[in-house]
Design an enzyme around this catalytic site. Sequence first.
Site, mmCIF file in Angstrom:
data_model
loop_
_atom_site.group_PDB
_atom_site.id
_atom_site.type_symbol
_atom_site.label_atom_id
_atom_site.label_comp_id
_atom_site.label_asym_id
_atom_site.label_seq_id
_atom_site.Cartn_x
_atom_site.Cartn_y
_atom_site.Cartn_z
ATOM 1 N N LYS A 1 -4.818 -4.108 67.646
ATOM 2 C CA LYS A 1 -5.859 -3.707 66.715
ATOM 3 C C LYS A 1 -6.112 -4.593 65.444
ATOM 4 O O LYS A 1 -7.260 -4.719 64.911
ATOM 5 C CB LYS A 1 -5.575 -2.148 66.123
ATOM 6 C CG LYS A 1 -5.638 -1.167 67.306
ATOM 7 C CD LYS A 1 -5.409 0.235 66.419
ATOM 8 C CE LYS A 1 -5.594 1.157 67.810
ATOM 9 N NZ LYS A 1 -5.467 2.620 67.240
ATOM 10 N N ASP B 1 -11.051 5.490 64.810
ATOM 11 C CA ASP B 1 -9.881 6.145 64.622
ATOM 12 C C ASP B 1 -9.867 6.800 63.111
ATOM 13 O O ASP B 1 -9.361 8.229 63.313
ATOM 14 C CB ASP B 1 -8.556 5.064 64.319
ATOM 15 C CG ASP B 1 -8.176 4.836 65.671
ATOM 16 O OD1 ASP B 1 -8.366 5.506 66.697
ATOM 17 O OD2 ASP B 1 -7.734 3.502 65.981
#
Length: 295
Positions: free
Chosen positions: A77, A113
């Site tokens: 990420k 997220d």
Amino acid sequence: MAKDTKDSYLVGLIGSGIGPSLSPALHEREAVRQGLRYLYRLIDIDTLGVPPEAVGDLVRSARDLGFDGLNITHPCKQLVIEHLDELAPQAEALGAVNTVVFEGGRAIGHNTDVTGFAASFARGLPDVPLERVVQLGAGGAGAAVAHAMLTLGAERVTVVDALGERAGELAEALNRHFGAGRAAAAAPDRLARVVGAADGIVHATPTGMAAHPGLPLPAELLHPRLWVAEVVYRPLETELLRTARAVGCAALDGGGMAVFQAADAFRLFTGREPDSGRMLAHIADLAGVVESSAG
């Protein structure tokens, strides 16, 4: 062609040990309900035998092969950022990307997220105290959920990570964004002290995943006055959640975050509005358990 005029999509997930991921079925089931042809492929760096640093080559290959977008998960990420053409404000603030959209030959990084965790937490643990929160993990997911907790009104988040420097950097970034004193870092040897004074724990490390079984902290540190929020969703009931519920903690599994972040990614990929309630039912069905929230 505008996204919402298309009816066929090719997307994928890049990460390590992602074989058990429910994302393909979660996205594809929602697409079927919307009358779309939607193929979701797993791109597992372990299966390919390449290091996390190969994420840039994988993103470029996916773009060249005509993918519409990608999800990005552990441990890529943060590594993926330098290989993208543009970052959405949320991803730039976090320094982590979990969704890449290909538009006009450009790779644009997003982070769903934060909104995914915030929506799940507000739904599953709506009335818990938020004065003192301890977060385990300061990686890509950790940055997102810490931002979400402070956005939700947590007064102070204490970050604990095996890599002390990483925890310190996240705490500094949070204080710059939300104001001095809103975040702190603590070494693992102070875990008992900070958990003992906490209202709740957010778990944001890979521990508890199928490939990383176990507990992220000693079981004896859990007590009934704590709430526990999990980020791991495969399995939906981790050892941490089983242990926390057994001692009387209010507990939230990672399924809601997985669904709400997936819904946001689906919207980015297709330009269409997903039915998050339907997707919540899907993930419970896919995991083979009754969907759980608090308690």
